[in-house]
Write a protein that holds these residues in place. Structure first.
Motif, PDB file in Angstrom:
ATOM      1  N   UNK A  42       0.825  -1.211   0.000  1.00 22.22           N
ATOM      2  CA  UNK A  42       0.000   0.000   0.000  1.00 22.22           C
ATOM      3  C   UNK A  42       0.861   1.263   0.000  1.00 22.22           C
ATOM      4  N   UNK A  43       2.016   1.197  -0.654  1.00 17.79           N
ATOM      5  CA  UNK A  43       2.951   2.322  -0.649  1.00 17.79           C
ATOM      6  C   UNK A  43       2.314   3.595  -1.194  1.00 17.79           C
ATOM      7  N   UNK A  44       1.511   3.481  -2.249  1.00 16.83           N
ATOM      8  CA  UNK A  44       0.869   4.659  -2.837  1.00 16.83           C
ATOM      9  C   UNK A  44      -0.109   5.327  -1.894  1.00 16.83           C
ATOM     10  N   UNK A  45      -1.154   4.610  -1.486  1.00 14.83           N
ATOM     11  CA  UNK A  45      -2.121   5.216  -0.575  1.00 14.83           C
ATOM     12  C   UNK A  45      -1.501   5.626   0.766  1.00 14.83           C
ATOM     13  N   UNK A  46      -0.592   4.811   1.268  1.00 11.56           N
ATOM     14  CA  UNK A  46       0.053   5.137   2.532  1.00 11.56           C
ATOM     15  C   UNK A  46       0.923   6.388   2.369  1.00 11.56           C
ATOM     16  N   UNK A  47       1.585   6.483   1.225  1.00  8.06           N
ATOM     17  CA  UNK A  47       2.390   7.666   0.944  1.00  8.06           C
ATOM     18  C   UNK A  47       1.548   8.924   0.908  1.00  8.06           C
ATOM     19  N   UNK A  48       0.374   8.835   0.299  1.00  7.07           N
ATOM     20  CA  UNK A  48      -0.529   9.989   0.248  1.00  7.07           C
ATOM     21  C   UNK A  48      -0.984  10.402   1.639  1.00  7.07           C
ATOM     22  N   UNK A  49      -1.268   9.436   2.480  1.00  5.56           N
ATOM     23  CA  UNK A  49      -1.769   9.728   3.823  1.00  5.56           C
ATOM     24  C   UNK A  49      -0.675  10.235   4.758  1.00  5.56           C
ATOM     25  N   UNK A  50       0.561   9.721   4.576  1.00  4.55           N
ATOM     26  CA  UNK A  50       1.630  10.040   5.521  1.00  4.55           C
ATOM     27  C   UNK A  50       2.603  11.094   5.008  1.00  4.55           C
TER      28      UNK A  50
END
Length: 151
Positions: A42-50
């Motif tokens: 989930x690197x993409x969504x997690x990157x957006x959130x963090x």
């Protein structure tokens, strides 16, 4: 009145001491693997959130997956080598400091959630380091004697 015979210091600690260390190492391995897989998958969504760059999240996740494998291997043998547990404690302590440094250091463009995410990671890893250190102190005498007898 009966008295217990005096101890000579050669009796191993209770079996639950080594079991505690092995359990902590295995739980650490499992949670590290799960976190690593989430970071990679989930690197993409997690990157957006963090605010964590995708490449950082993937690299961090791969590092954690490798660490999880190492932890599982260390927890596996009948006698857990104390030197390896000391290395685990040192790596976990270093990772806790590194996570806190990333949270506060401005190295990454973290969001508020990203800072909290890194600080929670630092806390979790510090707790594992403390538990593994405690397990080492409880189990090391038995492990050292077992290693000495086997060698």
């Amino acid at each position: 009145m009966t008295h217990a015979p005096p101890t000579t210091g050669t009796a191993p600690p209770p079996p639950d001491a080594a079991r505690f260390l092995r359990t902590v190492l295995r739980v650490d391995a499992l949670s590290t693997a799960v976190t690593g897989l989430v970071l990679v998958a989930a690197a993409g969504p997690l990157g957006s959130a963090t605010g964590m760059p995708v490449a950082f999240a993937v690299a961090f996740g791969v590092f954690q997956i490798g660490g999880a494998v190492a932890l599982a291997l260390i927890a596996g043998p009948p006698v857990i080598p104390p030197a390896l547990v000391r290395a685990v404690v040192a790596v976990n302590g270093t990772c806790a400091v590194a996570c806190a440094a990333v949270a506060f250091g401005g190295f990454l463009p973290l969001t508020g959630f990203g800072v909290v995410f890194m600080l929670i990671g630092a806390l979790v890893v510090a707790v594992y380091a403390a538990l593994e250190y405690t397990g080492l102190r409880r189990a090391a005498p038995a492990d050292l004697r077992a290693s000495h007898r086997a060698g």
